[in-house]
Design an enzyme around this catalytic site. Structure first.
Site, short mmCIF file in Angstrom:
data_model
loop_
_atom_site.label_atom_id
_atom_site.label_comp_id
_atom_site.label_asym_id
_atom_site.label_seq_id
_atom_site.Cartn_x
_atom_site.Cartn_y
_atom_site.Cartn_z
N ILE A 47 0.87 -1.17 0.00
CA ILE A 47 0.00 0.00 0.00
C ILE A 47 0.91 1.22 0.00
O ILE A 47 1.92 1.24 0.71
CB ILE A 47 -0.98 0.01 1.20
CG1 ILE A 47 -1.91 1.24 1.14
CG2 ILE A 47 -0.25 -0.12 2.52
CD1 ILE A 47 -3.07 1.20 2.13
N ASN B 233 8.50 2.46 10.63
CA ASN B 233 7.44 3.23 9.98
C ASN B 233 6.29 3.48 10.95
O ASN B 233 5.23 2.86 10.89
CB ASN B 233 6.96 2.51 8.71
CG ASN B 233 6.08 3.40 7.85
OD1 ASN B 233 5.57 4.42 8.30
ND2 ASN B 233 5.90 3.00 6.61
N GLU C 204 2.57 -6.68 6.92
CA GLU C 204 3.87 -6.40 7.52
C GLU C 204 4.19 -4.93 7.29
O GLU C 204 3.87 -4.39 6.24
CB GLU C 204 4.99 -7.25 6.90
CG GLU C 204 4.92 -8.72 7.22
CD GLU C 204 4.13 -9.54 6.20
OE1 GLU C 204 3.89 -10.72 6.46
OE2 GLU C 204 3.75 -8.97 5.15
N TYR D 89 -2.59 1.82 10.85
CA TYR D 89 -3.10 0.45 10.99
C TYR D 89 -3.77 0.24 12.34
O TYR D 89 -4.83 -0.38 12.43
CB TYR D 89 -1.97 -0.56 10.77
CG TYR D 89 -1.26 -0.40 9.44
CD1 TYR D 89 -1.94 0.04 8.30
CD2 TYR D 89 0.10 -0.65 9.32
CE1 TYR D 89 -1.29 0.21 7.09
CE2 TYR D 89 0.76 -0.50 8.10
CZ TYR D 89 0.06 -0.06 7.00
OH TYR D 89 0.71 0.10 5.80
#
Length: 151
Positions: free
Chosen positions: A74, A113, A108, A120
């Site tokens: 993504i 990050n 993952e 998420y």
């Protein structure tokens, strides 16, 4: 949802734009051939793009195998980050996975990050493990995250 954004299935015509986003987002980008394989040869793969004013500014891929969905990648163009487009795109993909009768989704993310991890977590993903030396460019670990799509 970002009212000006449009999410739709990726087509072969989107390949150049998606590859540009891939190259601007990752140190070891996928090849155009890899995306073509996903689009036309992988029966489990589903890819989506997000557009702003008819410009492709992000994309997301996932595999759905039985009741399990896995985000493959993504990304949003750097100049469009911070506008909730990643959230809009991932929310759409999560709904799509549920429609495909997936009950869970995994992904993952680099341990460094933190921006992506925050997104998420906002969408319900939980940390469930570490994949040691996952990224080939620098051997960085990946954080494995999971969400129950029916909660």
């Amino acid at each position: 949802m970002n009212q000006l954004a449009n999410v739709r299935k990726m087509t072969a015509d989107d390949l150049e734009a998606v590859h540009r986003i891939e190259c601007s987002s990752f140190p070891n980008p996928w090849t155009k051939e890899a995306f073509m394989h996903e689009l036309f040869e992988n029966q489990y793969a589903h890819y989506f793009v997000i557009e702003m004013e008819e410009e492709i500014v992000g994309y997301c891929g996932l595999w759905v195998v039985f009741d399990d969905a896995q985000i493959t990648n993504i990304a949003v163009l750097p100049t469009y980050r911070g506008q909730k487009l990643g959230e809009t795109l991932l929310s759409y993909v999560m709904r799509f996975a549920k429609e495909c009768e997936a009950s869970q989704m995994t992904l993952e993310v680099r341990v460094s990050n933190l921006v992506a991890q925050a997104l998420y977590k906002k969408l319900g993903f939980k940390e469930i493990g570490i994949r040691k030396n996952y990224y080939s460019d620098n051997q960085e670990d990946a954080l494995l995250m999971w969400v129950n799509l029916h909660e």
